[in-house]
Design an enzyme around this catalytic site. Structure first.
Site, mmCIF file in Angstrom:
data_model
loop_
_atom_site.group_PDB
_atom_site.id
_atom_site.type_symbol
_atom_site.label_atom_id
_atom_site.label_comp_id
_atom_site.label_asym_id
_atom_site.label_seq_id
_atom_site.Cartn_x
_atom_site.Cartn_y
_atom_site.Cartn_z
ATOM 1 N N ILE A 35 0.978 -1.284 0.210
ATOM 2 C CA ILE A 35 0.061 -0.047 0.016
ATOM 3 C C ILE A 35 0.848 1.339 -0.036
ATOM 4 C CG2 ILE A 35 -1.620 1.486 1.203
ATOM 5 C CD1 ILE A 35 -2.693 -1.562 2.443
ATOM 6 N N ASP A 58 11.382 2.226 6.330
ATOM 7 C CA ASP A 58 11.024 0.997 5.869
ATOM 8 C C ASP A 58 12.088 0.043 6.125
ATOM 9 O OD1 ASP A 58 10.151 -1.428 4.507
ATOM 10 O OD2 ASP A 58 8.400 -0.360 3.592
ATOM 11 N N LEU A 62 2.034 3.322 7.974
ATOM 12 C CA LEU A 62 1.436 2.096 7.324
ATOM 13 C C LEU A 62 2.472 0.924 7.708
ATOM 14 C CD1 LEU A 62 0.239 4.495 5.620
ATOM 15 C CD2 LEU A 62 0.529 3.024 3.779
ATOM 16 N N SER A 87 -7.349 -0.874 11.294
ATOM 17 C CA SER A 87 -7.640 -2.164 10.534
ATOM 18 C C SER A 87 -9.154 -2.323 11.104
ATOM 19 C CB SER A 87 -6.838 -3.308 10.870
ATOM 20 O OG SER A 87 -7.526 -4.413 10.740
ATOM 21 N N TYR A 116 -3.388 -9.158 16.666
ATOM 22 C CA TYR A 116 -3.408 -8.037 15.694
ATOM 23 C C TYR A 116 -4.244 -7.025 15.819
ATOM 24 C CZ TYR A 116 -3.608 -5.845 10.995
ATOM 25 O OH TYR A 116 -3.565 -4.925 10.025
ATOM 26 N N ILE A 169 -9.753 -22.935 0.012
ATOM 27 C CA ILE A 169 -10.549 -21.958 0.514
ATOM 28 C C ILE A 169 -10.751 -22.340 2.306
ATOM 29 C CG2 ILE A 169 -13.027 -21.148 1.055
ATOM 30 C CD1 ILE A 169 -13.304 -20.752 -1.780
ATOM 31 N N GLY A 196 -9.234 -17.735 14.664
ATOM 32 C CA GLY A 196 -9.527 -16.401 14.768
ATOM 33 C C GLY A 196 -10.045 -15.586 13.292
HETATM 34 C C1 UD2 Z 1 -7.457 -8.978 6.484
HETATM 35 C C2 UD2 Z 1 -6.022 -8.190 6.505
HETATM 36 C C3 UD2 Z 1 -5.436 -7.941 8.015
HETATM 37 C C4 UD2 Z 1 -6.571 -7.147 8.678
HETATM 38 C C5 UD2 Z 1 -7.794 -8.251 8.520
HETATM 39 C C6 UD2 Z 1 -8.930 -7.414 9.302
HETATM 40 C C7 UD2 Z 1 -4.684 -8.763 4.528
HETATM 41 C C8 UD2 Z 1 -3.509 -9.927 3.972
HETATM 42 N N1 UD2 Z 1 -5.075 -9.020 5.829
HETATM 43 O O1 UD2 Z 1 -7.179 -10.146 7.248
HETATM 44 O O2 UD2 Z 1 -4.497 -6.993 7.910
HETATM 45 O O3 UD2 Z 1 -6.860 -5.784 8.305
HETATM 46 O O4 UD2 Z 1 -8.163 -8.307 7.260
HETATM 47 O O5 UD2 Z 1 -10.077 -8.391 9.522
HETATM 48 O O6 UD2 Z 1 -5.421 -7.995 3.784
HETATM 49 N N2 UD2 Z 1 -8.229 -17.482 2.721
HETATM 50 C C9 UD2 Z 1 -8.472 -18.491 2.081
HETATM 51 N N3 UD2 Z 1 -7.456 -19.250 1.354
HETATM 52 C C10 UD2 Z 1 -6.274 -18.732 1.286
HETATM 53 C C11 UD2 Z 1 -5.909 -17.415 1.876
HETATM 54 C C12 UD2 Z 1 -6.949 -16.880 2.805
HETATM 55 O O7 UD2 Z 1 -9.636 -19.067 2.026
HETATM 56 O O8 UD2 Z 1 -5.347 -19.158 0.564
HETATM 57 C C13 UD2 Z 1 -9.244 -16.710 3.288
HETATM 58 C C14 UD2 Z 1 -8.904 -16.504 4.889
HETATM 59 O O9 UD2 Z 1 -9.276 -17.643 5.724
HETATM 60 C C15 UD2 Z 1 -9.985 -15.168 5.145
HETATM 61 C C16 UD2 Z 1 -10.106 -14.766 3.971
HETATM 62 O O10 UD2 Z 1 -9.743 -15.465 2.796
HETATM 63 O O11 UD2 Z 1 -11.322 -15.721 5.552
HETATM 64 C C17 UD2 Z 1 -9.097 -13.358 3.676
HETATM 65 O O12 UD2 Z 1 -7.900 -13.758 4.285
HETATM 66 P P1 UD2 Z 1 -6.847 -12.855 4.191
HETATM 67 O O13 UD2 Z 1 -5.759 -13.323 4.759
HETATM 68 O O14 UD2 Z 1 -6.617 -12.155 2.903
HETATM 69 O O15 UD2 Z 1 -7.328 -11.295 5.323
HETATM 70 P P2 UD2 Z 1 -7.987 -11.428 6.484
HETATM 71 O O16 UD2 Z 1 -9.436 -11.006 6.240
HETATM 72 O O17 UD2 Z 1 -7.807 -12.380 7.315
#
Ligand code: UD2
Length: 329
Positions: free
Chosen positions: A11, A30, A72, A116, A140, A200, A270
């Protein structure tokens, strides 16, 4: 001078490019742990300070002459914060305290903080507004909430304005797909283009508000320049429309001309089940409008991963070596 912590990251580098395009000089702070020098390639007037947020003295030096900080830099992963909670705390919470201390010493005018939506916890299908009491469900999320408080408290005591932007799920070019902690869209794009299976976690009915990085940059710039911003303001940055992972998979599969059905694994510890954003406040207060359509943004993101794969293949050809899987850009 403007300081962007995490400015070499996904970002951050889009933000720095936007600042440079509007004629502003930027200093990037960074440690290049996930950020990359090449993300800043070709950007004029950018100074890179290679240091970590845990180094308070380096941060203080980097704030000399700075009027605005975009903070960031982070360890931005829910699962990693369970795997390495002390490390993530040092970066996300103590690191943000260091930013607050340095901002106070340097008499910075405004700090815009990348917070977040994780702070809300599980919200059901209701679109969450910023007035919703925080219910962090991961280290987090707790660390980001603490970061908001540190910046608000220090700003109130030392006269700088803090704006916390609660990002929902950001995606776009340059998001690194190579770690298990990477954003889901980056992982899916890379796997689909390689013809690899997609996993997934859970049933795929979990929802996310996927927001294009260009719109996140729009929100960051507005939060830094809007004169009437009240100290301690907190705004969601999203599109106001959530999608399930099954919908995301289908949209990507259509863009690549078809893909096998995804595999399903166990849900992640989580993991938020439903995530939906109310963006009325940022629209009203900052004039933010999501400009980038979801399918267009997905298509241009896919294009970027295509180009990246072609560049990697070309480099491998030149070296006459065997392609590595999961290599970094
Ligand atoms: C995102 C942000 C995190 C935080 C959070 C707030 C990212 C990388 N992380 O976490 O920083 O702001 O939102 O709630 O943007 N998944 C799959 N298969 C995969 C990878 C992920 O099914 O190969 C699922 C995962 O279990 C989740 C969803 O996709 O249900 C999104 O996962 P993520 O890691 O992109 O982001 P998230 O929402 O955990």
């Amino acid at each position: 001078m403007i300081l962007v912590t995490g400015g070499a990251g996904f970002i951050g580098s889009h933000l720095v490019a936007d600042l440079v395009a509007s004629g502003q000089a930027a200093r990037v702070f960074d440690d290049l742990s996930s950020g990359k020098r090449e993300n800043l390639a070709g950007l004029r007037g950018v100074e890179l300070v290679e240091a970590s947020l845990v180094d308070a003295a380096a941060l203080e030096r980097a704030c000399a002459g700075v009027t605005t900080i975009y903070h960031l830099a982070a360890c931005p992963s829910v699962p990693k914060s369970f795997d390495e909670p002390a490390f993530c705390h040092a970066v996300n919470a103590t690191g943000t305290l260091h930013v607050a201390m340095a901002a106070a010493r340097a008499k910075v005018r405004r700090v815009v903080f990348a917070s977040s939506c994780a702070i809300y916890g599980n919200t059901g299908d209701v679109a969450v507004a910023e007035t919703r009491p925080p219910q962090p469900k991961s280290p987090y999320a707790a660390q980001k909430l603490l970061g908001e408080h540190y910046l608000n408290d220090y700003g109130a005591a030392h006269g700088f304005t803090t704006v916390s932007l609660r990002f929902f799920n950001v995606f776009g070019p340059r998001q690194d797909p190579s770690s298990p902690y990477s954003g889901v869209i980056s992982i899916f794009c890379e796997r689909l283009l390689r013809g690899e299976a997609i996993t997934i976690h859970g049933d795929g009915r979990q929802t996310r508000d996927f927001v294009a990085v260009a719109d996140v940059v729009q929100a960051l710039r507005l939060a830094a320049k809007e004169p009437g911003v009240v100290h301690g303001s907190v705004w969601n940055v999203a599109t106001g429309r959530s999608r399930t992972l099954l919908e995301l998979h289908a949209a990507l599969a259509a863009l690549v001309g078809g893909a096998p059905p995804p595999c399903h694994g166990p849900a992640r510890a989580g993991d938020i089940v439903r995530s939906a954003a109310d963006i009325t406040a940022i629209q009203t207060n900052l004039g933010y409008r999501p400009r980038v359509g979801f399918t267009d943004a997905l298509a241009s993101t896919l294009d970027w991963y295509r180009m990246r794969a072609a560049a990697v293949a070309q480099a491998v050809d030149k070296r006459g070596a065997t392609p590595r899987s999961g290599g970094k850009a």
